[in-house]
Design an enzyme around this catalytic site. Structure first.
Site, PDB file in Angstrom:
ATOM      1  N   ASP A   1      44.692  45.560  50.185  1.00  0.00           N
ATOM      2  CA  ASP A   1      43.896  45.377  50.942  1.00  0.00           C
ATOM      3  C   ASP A   1      43.767  43.960  51.117  1.00  0.00           C
ATOM      4  OD1 ASP A   1      42.708  44.042  48.695  1.00  0.00           O
ATOM      5  OD2 ASP A   1      41.506  45.004  48.590  1.00  0.00           O
TER       6      ASP A   1
ATOM      7  N   ASN B   1      31.227  45.329  41.791  1.00  0.00           N
ATOM      8  CA  ASN B   1      29.837  46.292  41.372  1.00  0.00           C
ATOM      9  C   ASN B   1      31.489  48.032  41.669  1.00  0.00           C
ATOM     10  OD1 ASN B   1      32.438  46.669  43.617  1.00  0.00           O
ATOM     11  ND2 ASN B   1      30.803  46.232  45.093  1.00  0.00           N
TER      12      ASN B   1
ATOM     13  N   HIS C   1      34.667  48.264  42.642  1.00  0.00           N
ATOM     14  CA  HIS C   1      35.368  48.510  43.227  1.00  0.00           C
ATOM     15  C   HIS C   1      36.634  48.747  43.423  1.00  0.00           C
ATOM     16  CE1 HIS C   1      35.324  44.480  45.760  1.00  0.00           C
ATOM     17  NE2 HIS C   1      35.915  44.321  44.797  1.00  0.00           N
TER      18      HIS C   1
ATOM     19  N   GLU D   1      34.942  50.887  48.416  1.00  0.00           N
ATOM     20  CA  GLU D   1      32.873  50.293  47.476  1.00  0.00           C
ATOM     21  C   GLU D   1      32.250  50.980  47.547  1.00  0.00           C
ATOM     22  OE1 GLU D   1      32.539  47.013  47.365  1.00  0.00           O
ATOM     23  OE2 GLU D   1      32.971  45.915  49.195  1.00  0.00           O
TER      24      GLU D   1
HETATM   25  P1  PGA Z   1      39.144  39.398  40.789  1.00  0.00           P
HETATM   26  O1  PGA Z   1      38.633  40.626  42.281  1.00  0.00           O
HETATM   27  O2  PGA Z   1      39.972  40.034  40.484  1.00  0.00           O
HETATM   28  O3  PGA Z   1      38.787  38.633  41.883  1.00  0.00           O
HETATM   29  O4  PGA Z   1      37.703  39.479  39.786  1.00  0.00           O
HETATM   30  C1  PGA Z   1      38.844  42.118  41.407  1.00  0.00           C
HETATM   31  C2  PGA Z   1      38.083  42.962  42.831  1.00  0.00           C
HETATM   32  O5  PGA Z   1      36.761  42.152  42.978  1.00  0.00           O
HETATM   33  O6  PGA Z   1      38.572  43.704  43.789  1.00  0.00           O
END
Ligand code: PGA
Length: 240
Positions: A67, A136, A138, A143
């Protein structure tokens, strides 16, 4: 979905790296996708070290980006491109044609989605994907409520994701949209590694394990995939 609990972040990162290494050793031209974000940074380091020691050879491997924040490029600290290149790709000496990554600076996000979908049609399905879990639930920028039929697409970011993003950029930035592989592509992967570290992820990890699989919490959908495992450290497992 099997859960592997490591004592700490270092051992978690090595366990996930071993999963990727096993995949590449079994199929040198495997298509590998590893998320940006903080969670996989230790995996990148372990993979770079493994290549140095000759335990894996990435010279035939294809890498796919998961992404990107729309509007951000490599010069933007905290963009997925900046993180993945500086911690991983730049240290492996890959050829350009080994990498397919969303261009967050594109003028035409739709064309960018088609380009990456075309690449996946040619090289896919993904052999091994390493996903972080958002606060959350995701995965990528899929999302809560995301469609299971999505391939590459543009997303209006959830307010939680926008708030959390400050940790990457070091400052609040006006990023409202992302571009991401969709759930259809992710869930079709041959091997899915879901990964989380730290106490702040304990609650969403417990929800991922305990809730019924649904797009209300996208990380729960990984449980429906043909081969998937959850890798966490003790802190992230503390609510299980
Ligand atoms: P993080 O993010 O690895 O920085 O905790 C994970 C995400 O939000 O997909």
């Amino acid at each position: 979905m099997k859960t592997f609990i490591s004592p700490d972040y270092q051992q978690l990162s090595e366990a996930v790296a071993k999963n990727v290494i096993d995949c590449v050793n079994a199929k040198p031209n495997a298509l590998i996708c590893i998320a940006g974000g903080d969670t996989p940074l230790g995996v990148f380091a372990a993979l770079v070290e493994a290549q140095k020691q000759g335990r894996v050879d990435f010279s035939q491997t294809q890498f796919l980006g998961l992404d990107e924040w729309l509007g951000l490029g490599k010069a933007d600290k905290g963009s997925c491109r900046e993180m993945v290149w500086s911690h991983f790709f730049d240290k492996l000496t890959l050829r350009d044609e080994q990498i397919c990554f969303f261009d967050g600076l594109t003028d035409s996000p739709q064309a960018e989605c088609q380009r990456v979908d075309g690449y996946i049609a040619q090289h896919g399905p993904i052999d091994c994907i390493v996903l972080g879990i958002g606060m959350n639930g995701h995965i990528g920028f899929n999302e809560p409520g995301a469609s299971l039929n999505n391939t590459c697409h543009v997303i209006d970011l959830d307010p939680i994701t926008q708030t959390v993003s400050v940790k990457y950029f070091g400052t609040a930035r006006d990023v409202k949209q992302g571009i991401s592989l969709g759930l259809k592509t992710i869930l079709a992967a041959e091997n899915i590694v879901l990964m989380a570290s730290g106490e702040k992820k304990a609650d969403i990890v417990a929800q991922t394990v305990n809730a019924l699989a649904s797009n209300a919490i996208p990380s729960t959908l990984v449980k429906t995939a043909k081969r998937a495992a959850l890798y966490v450290d003790k802190a992230a497992a503390s609510a299980l």
